[in-house]
Structures are given as structure tokens and as C-alpha cells.
Write a protein that holds these residues in place. Structure first.
Motif, PDB file in Angstrom:
ATOM      1  N   LYS A  18      -5.108  -7.726 -11.605  1.00 33.25           N
ATOM      2  CA  LYS A  18      -4.465  -7.783 -12.917  1.00 33.25           C
ATOM      3  C   LYS A  18      -3.940  -9.190 -13.204  1.00 33.25           C
ATOM      4  CE  LYS A  18      -3.086  -2.925 -13.204  1.00 33.25           C
ATOM      5  NZ  LYS A  18      -1.958  -1.966 -13.274  1.00 33.25           N
ATOM      6  N   PHE A  19      -3.371  -9.814 -12.164  1.00 29.80           N
ATOM      7  CA  PHE A  19      -2.832 -11.169 -12.309  1.00 29.80           C
ATOM      8  C   PHE A  19      -3.941 -12.136 -12.702  1.00 29.80           C
ATOM      9  CE2 PHE A  19      -1.802 -15.346 -10.614  1.00 29.80           C
ATOM     10  CZ  PHE A  19      -0.484 -15.527 -10.998  1.00 29.80           C
ATOM     11  N   ASP A  20      -5.055 -12.085 -11.968  1.00 25.92           N
ATOM     12  CA  ASP A  20      -6.161 -12.999 -12.233  1.00 25.92           C
ATOM     13  C   ASP A  20      -6.742 -12.770 -13.627  1.00 25.92           C
ATOM     14  OD1 ASP A  20      -5.877 -14.235  -9.814  1.00 25.92           O
ATOM     15  OD2 ASP A  20      -7.573 -13.250  -8.847  1.00 25.92           O
ATOM     16  N   THR A  21      -6.909 -11.497 -14.002  1.00 33.69           N
ATOM     17  CA  THR A  21      -7.457 -11.188 -15.326  1.00 33.69           C
ATOM     18  C   THR A  21      -6.564 -11.740 -16.432  1.00 33.69           C
ATOM     19  OG1 THR A  21      -8.504  -9.164 -14.509  1.00 33.69           O
ATOM     20  CG2 THR A  21      -8.144  -9.330 -16.881  1.00 33.69           C
ATOM     21  N   THR A  22      -5.260 -11.539 -16.292  1.00 34.21           N
ATOM     22  CA  THR A  22      -4.312 -12.040 -17.293  1.00 34.21           C
ATOM     23  C   THR A  22      -4.367 -13.557 -17.396  1.00 34.21           C
ATOM     24  OG1 THR A  22      -2.815 -10.186 -16.877  1.00 34.21           O
ATOM     25  CG2 THR A  22      -1.868 -12.121 -17.938  1.00 34.21           C
ATOM     26  N   HIS A  23      -4.460 -14.227 -16.258  1.00 37.29           N
ATOM     27  CA  HIS A  23      -4.418 -15.688 -16.267  1.00 37.29           C
ATOM     28  C   HIS A  23      -5.741 -16.307 -16.720  1.00 37.29           C
ATOM     29  CE1 HIS A  23      -0.390 -16.592 -14.490  1.00 37.29           C
ATOM     30  NE2 HIS A  23      -0.464 -15.287 -14.383  1.00 37.29           N
ATOM     31  N   VAL A  24      -6.846 -15.644 -16.425  1.00 36.39           N
ATOM     32  CA  VAL A  24      -8.132 -16.124 -16.950  1.00 36.39           C
ATOM     33  C   VAL A  24      -8.129 -16.030 -18.478  1.00 36.39           C
ATOM     34  CG1 VAL A  24     -10.605 -15.602 -17.119  1.00 36.39           C
ATOM     35  CG2 VAL A  24      -9.508 -15.670 -14.881  1.00 36.39           C
ATOM     36  N   GLU A  25      -7.594 -14.940 -19.013  1.00 27.79           N
ATOM     37  CA  GLU A  25      -7.515 -14.782 -20.468  1.00 27.79           C
ATOM     38  C   GLU A  25      -6.623 -15.849 -21.084  1.00 27.79           C
ATOM     39  OE1 GLU A  25      -9.146 -12.729 -22.585  1.00 27.79           O
ATOM     40  OE2 GLU A  25     -10.321 -12.203 -20.813  1.00 27.79           O
ATOM     41  N   LEU A  26      -5.540 -16.169 -20.399  1.00 23.68           N
ATOM     42  CA  LEU A  26      -4.613 -17.188 -20.896  1.00 23.68           C
ATOM     43  C   LEU A  26      -5.299 -18.560 -20.954  1.00 23.68           C
ATOM     44  CD1 LEU A  26      -1.690 -17.819 -21.738  1.00 23.68           C
ATOM     45  CD2 LEU A  26      -1.160 -18.167 -19.334  1.00 23.68           C
ATOM     46  N   LYS A  60       9.724   3.774  -2.034  1.00 26.29           N
ATOM     47  CA  LYS A  60      10.072   2.358  -1.903  1.00 26.29           C
ATOM     48  C   LYS A  60       8.897   1.475  -2.330  1.00 26.29           C
ATOM     49  CE  LYS A  60      10.481   0.549   2.217  1.00 26.29           C
ATOM     50  NZ  LYS A  60      10.975   0.107   3.548  1.00 26.29           N
ATOM     51  N   GLU A  61       7.678   1.929  -2.040  1.00 25.20           N
ATOM     52  CA  GLU A  61       6.483   1.173  -2.448  1.00 25.20           C
ATOM     53  C   GLU A  61       6.424   1.016  -3.961  1.00 25.20           C
ATOM     54  OE1 GLU A  61       5.792   2.499   1.638  1.00 25.20           O
ATOM     55  OE2 GLU A  61       6.500   3.523  -0.170  1.00 25.20           O
ATOM     56  N   ASP A  62       6.829   2.063  -4.683  1.00 34.55           N
ATOM     57  CA  ASP A  62       6.831   1.989  -6.154  1.00 34.55           C
ATOM     58  C   ASP A  62       7.854   0.966  -6.655  1.00 34.55           C
ATOM     59  OD1 ASP A  62       4.843   4.004  -6.922  1.00 34.55           O
ATOM     60  OD2 ASP A  62       6.222   5.433  -6.008  1.00 34.55           O
ATOM     61  N   ILE A  63       8.995   0.907  -5.967  1.00 38.73           N
ATOM     62  CA  ILE A  63      10.003  -0.091  -6.351  1.00 38.73           C
ATOM     63  C   ILE A  63       9.486  -1.490  -6.054  1.00 38.73           C
ATOM     64  CG2 ILE A  63      12.326  -0.975  -5.898  1.00 38.73           C
ATOM     65  CD1 ILE A  63      13.245   1.840  -5.328  1.00 38.73           C
ATOM     66  N   PHE A  64       8.847  -1.651  -4.900  1.00 35.25           N
ATOM     67  CA  PHE A  64       8.295  -2.950  -4.530  1.00 35.25           C
ATOM     68  C   PHE A  64       7.250  -3.405  -5.557  1.00 35.25           C
ATOM     69  CE2 PHE A  64       5.201  -5.611  -2.231  1.00 35.25           C
ATOM     70  CZ  PHE A  64       6.053  -6.609  -1.784  1.00 35.25           C
ATOM     71  N   GLU A  65       6.420  -2.464  -5.985  1.00 33.37           N
ATOM     72  CA  GLU A  65       5.400  -2.773  -6.996  1.00 33.37           C
ATOM     73  C   GLU A  65       6.070  -3.224  -8.294  1.00 33.37           C
ATOM     74  OE1 GLU A  65       1.787  -0.439  -9.288  1.00 33.37           O
ATOM     75  OE2 GLU A  65       2.353   0.172  -7.265  1.00 33.37           O
ATOM     76  N   ALA A  66       7.143  -2.538  -8.669  1.00 27.49           N
ATOM     77  CA  ALA A  66       7.871  -2.904  -9.889  1.00 27.49           C
ATOM     78  C   ALA A  66       8.479  -4.300  -9.763  1.00 27.49           C
ATOM     79  CB  ALA A  66       8.969  -1.879 -10.173  1.00 27.49           C
ATOM     80  N   VAL A  67       8.955  -4.640  -8.561  1.00 27.87           N
ATOM     81  CA  VAL A  67       9.517  -5.980  -8.321  1.00 27.87           C
ATOM     82  C   VAL A  67       8.439  -7.047  -8.498  1.00 27.87           C
ATOM     83  CG1 VAL A  67      10.447  -7.515  -6.541  1.00 27.87           C
ATOM     84  CG2 VAL A  67      11.397  -5.217  -6.827  1.00 27.87           C
ATOM     85  N   ILE A  68       7.253  -6.807  -7.938  1.00 28.97           N
ATOM     86  CA  ILE A  68       6.164  -7.775  -8.059  1.00 28.97           C
ATOM     87  C   ILE A  68       5.747  -7.945  -9.514  1.00 28.97           C
ATOM     88  CG2 ILE A  68       3.781  -8.309  -7.439  1.00 28.97           C
ATOM     89  CD1 ILE A  68       5.685  -8.634  -5.126  1.00 28.97           C
ATOM     90  N   TYR A  69       5.653  -6.824 -10.237  1.00 24.39           N
ATOM     91  CA  TYR A  69       5.290  -6.917 -11.651  1.00 24.39           C
ATOM     92  C   TYR A  69       6.351  -7.679 -12.452  1.00 24.39           C
ATOM     93  CZ  TYR A  69       1.120  -3.994 -11.528  1.00 24.39           C
ATOM     94  OH  TYR A  69      -0.154  -3.520 -11.297  1.00 24.39           O
ATOM     95  N   ALA A  70       7.614  -7.500 -12.072  1.00 20.46           N
ATOM     96  CA  ALA A  70       8.682  -8.235 -12.746  1.00 20.46           C
ATOM     97  C   ALA A  70       8.531  -9.734 -12.503  1.00 20.46           C
ATOM     98  CB  ALA A  70      10.053  -7.755 -12.255  1.00 20.46           C
ATOM     99  N   GLU A  71       8.174 -10.110 -11.266  1.00 18.33           N
ATOM    100  CA  GLU A  71       7.931 -11.516 -10.946  1.00 18.33           C
ATOM    101  C   GLU A  71       6.766 -12.063 -11.776  1.00 18.33           C
ATOM    102  OE1 GLU A  71       9.411 -13.595  -8.810  1.00 18.33           O
ATOM    103  OE2 GLU A  71      10.644 -12.330  -7.510  1.00 18.33           O
ATOM    104  N   MET A  72       5.703 -11.264 -11.904  1.00 20.32           N
ATOM    105  CA  MET A  72       4.539 -11.678 -12.672  1.00 20.32           C
ATOM    106  C   MET A  72       4.890 -11.870 -14.145  1.00 20.32           C
ATOM    107  SD  MET A  72       1.754  -9.178 -10.788  1.00 20.32           S
ATOM    108  CE  MET A  72       0.553  -9.253 -12.115  1.00 20.32           C
TER     109      MET A  72
END
Length: 201
Positions: A125-133, A54-66
């Protein structure tokens, strides 16, 4: 082979979309793999083929939101005519997404904080992506003469400071659960100060 991959992609998307609805409604702890499987009309064992837990699914959900947030930001940047307007559009998109997240169930909001091991890596990962943006927006502004000349190291530092500042604007939403009517004015003011400084001209 290609047909199998396409079918797998569709199933994965269905699992993530279904789990997202259930997590938002009931929270992470109360949602079971069986609940997700029943909502999909599939056997629970079929879920484990794609996600071990279930944790893997939750992680996939968060990545989808991102990913959705990034798509929304990119669309808003395409509609902005200047680098300064792109910075404002970027910040507004982040706050709009946070406004939606504030409507999550209280159970899920408290559980997100508890899922520390999952969230730390994602936040990085979120912060790194957004700093690059933001770096790209700043570099574009320097290149087209909208911003003053800044060396590459300082562009990265400024991008990091901006992303951190925009995150700070989210506090009123997280505390008050409602978007402040002053938030748009605060966004404009912060971007103006960041771009133009506070020194007397």
C-alpha cells in the motif's frame, strides 16, 4: 450519534498514540494489551472493543506513521516551486522519517522484520501510494513544460523507478543508523540525473 463517533475517534487516537510510545520504548513483544490499557487508565477489555488484538493496534500505529509521512510530504510539496524541487522534497521527507525510525529500540526494529504478514500488505500500500504521488509530480512537470513529453505508461514506469531509487538511498541510514552528510548531495544528484539524463547535450 455524531457525538459518539467523535468520542470513539478520540479514544482510537489515544490508543494508537499510547501504543506507539510503548512499542518504541519496549518493542512489540514486551508490550502487552495490559500495558497499553494501564497507560491509558482504562480496563483492558475496553481496548478489545476497538482492536481485537495487539497486532491490530500495531497495524494502526504503522498506518498512522504512514499518514503522518504523507502529510509531511504534501506540506513540503506545497512549498516547492518547481516539479524538480518537489521530487527532491519528496525524497528528503522520506529520509527524514527513516532517520526517526532508526532511533527506535533495537527490539522493535528486529520485530518489524519478523511481522512479515502485517508488513507485506502495508509495504504494498505504501509503495502504491508513493508511486501515484511521484506520478502526479512527473505529470505536472510534463504539463508545465519543465519535463519532456512522456506517455502515461512511461510516467508510471519512471515513477516506480524513482520510488525504488529513493528507497535505495535509505540503506546507509538502515546500516549506519546515522544520516550521512553526503545524503542531501546524493538526493540532488539522483534527481538531476533522473530529470536531465546522462546524455551529452
Amino acid at each position: 450519534m455524531a457525538e459518539t463517533l467523535q468520542r470513539d475517534e478520540i479514544i482510537v487516537r489515544e490508543i494508537v498514540d499510547t501504543a506507539r510510545v510503548l512499542f518504541k520504548k519496549s518493542g512489540f513483544k514486551k508490550t502487552t494489551m495490559g500495558d497499553i490499557a494501564r497507560s491509558l487508565g482504562k480496563a483492558k477489555s475496553s481496548l478489545y472493543y476497538y482492536y481485537p488484538s495487539k497486532e491490530d493496534i500495531f497495524e494502526a500505529v504503522i498506518y498512522a506513521e504512514m499518514d503522518e509521512l504523507l502529510d509531511e510530504i504534501q506540506q513540503s510539496l506545497r512549498e516547492a516551486s518547481t516539479s524538480k524541487e518537489k521530487l527532491k522534497a519528496y525524497c528528503r521527507c522520506r529520509l527524514e522519517k527513516l532517520s526517526q525510525l532508526c532511533n527506535l529500540s533495537d527490539a522493535l526494529k528486529s520485530e518489524i522484520a519478523e511481522l512479515h504478514c502485517v508488513m507485506v500488505e502495508m509495504k504494498s500500500k505504501f509503495d502504491t501510494t508513493h508511486v501515484e504521488l511521484v506520478k502526479e509530480i512527473l505529470a505536472e512537470g510534463v504539463s508545465n513544460g519543465e519535463f519532456k513529453k512522456i506517455n502515461e505508461d512511461n510516467i508510471e514506469l519512471i515513477a516506480y523507478l524513482m520510488v525504488s531509487s529513493f528507497r535505495g538511498l535509505a540503506v546507509p541510514l538502515m546500516v549506519g543508523q546515522n544520516r550521512s552528510p553526503q545524503l542531501d548531495l546524493q538526493i540532488d544528484s539522483i534527481v538531476d540525473i533522473m530529470v536531465e539524463g546522462i546524455g551529452k547535450r
